[in-house]
Design an enzyme around this catalytic site. Structure first.
Site, PDB file in Angstrom:
ATOM      1  N   GLU A  54       0.809  -1.222   0.000  1.00 32.78           N
ATOM      2  CA  GLU A  54       0.000   0.000   0.000  1.00 32.78           C
ATOM      3  C   GLU A  54       0.844   1.274   0.000  1.00 32.78           C
ATOM      4  O   GLU A  54       0.529   2.222  -0.705  1.00 32.78           O
ATOM      5  CB  GLU A  54      -0.940   0.018   1.217  1.00 32.78           C
ATOM      6  CG  GLU A  54      -2.055  -1.001   1.149  1.00 32.78           C
ATOM      7  CD  GLU A  54      -3.140  -0.652   0.147  1.00 32.78           C
ATOM      8  OE1 GLU A  54      -3.247   0.505  -0.300  1.00 32.78           O
ATOM      9  OE2 GLU A  54      -3.905  -1.569  -0.204  1.00 32.78           O
ATOM     10  N   ASP A  71      -5.994   8.451  -0.236  1.00 35.21           N
ATOM     11  CA  ASP A  71      -5.509   7.483   0.745  1.00 35.21           C
ATOM     12  C   ASP A  71      -4.283   8.078   1.419  1.00 35.21           C
ATOM     13  O   ASP A  71      -3.433   8.681   0.751  1.00 35.21           O
ATOM     14  CB  ASP A  71      -5.126   6.166   0.062  1.00 35.21           C
ATOM     15  CG  ASP A  71      -6.316   5.492  -0.597  1.00 35.21           C
ATOM     16  OD1 ASP A  71      -7.452   5.677  -0.120  1.00 35.21           O
ATOM     17  OD2 ASP A  71      -6.102   4.774  -1.592  1.00 35.21           O
TER      18      ASP A  71
END
Length: 141
Positions: A54, A71
């Site tokens: 991620e 994000d």
């Protein structure tokens, strides 16, 4: 007197600067940080894999999504549901911008809430790069 005023000025400037972000260098550094933040030992390999996929181990990582959300941080926590941009908000009741400093305590609390509700499937990086695949070897950590 002037020296005192200058010292106070430098102190105030220092307090207003953002906290530094961190780039973890090894999986073991990440494991230590996860342990310090209360992650279960039996999930550490999945969490390390998730963080690798991620954010590439960067606490300051951000990613703008096609839907307009962003994000944030080590766990790439989404602004649409979990944090508030420019304000405390979302289900984690945290400012998104606080998720991109080197203190991962608030990031960890939020990631655990996300996991509690959705498991690792909440993260596309985990789904594509970790689920059903060889997880990092952290046995020496």
């Amino acid at each position: 007197m002037n020296t005192f005023i200058v010292a106070i000025g430098f102190l105030l400037i220092g307090l207003s600067l953002p906290a530094e972000a961190k780039q973890f260098k090894t999986d073991c550094e990440v494991v230590r940080a996860l342990r310090q933040n209360g992650f279960p030992e039996n999930q550490l390999r999945d969490w390390v894999c998730l963080i690798r996929s991620e954010s590439s181990l960067k606490t300051h990582a951000t990613n703008r999504n096609k839907n307009g959300s962003t994000d944030y941080g080590l766990f790439q926590i989404n602004s649409r549901y979990w944090c508030g941009q420019g304000r405390v908000g979302g289900d984690c009741k945290v400012k998104c911008e606080s998720l991109i400093d080197d203190n991962i305590a608030d990031d960890s609390r939020c990631a655990k809430l996300i996991f509690k509700r959705h498991g690792f499937n909440a993260w596309y990086g985990w789904q594509s790069k970790c689920r059903g695949k060889a997880l990092p070897n952290i046995s020496k950590c």
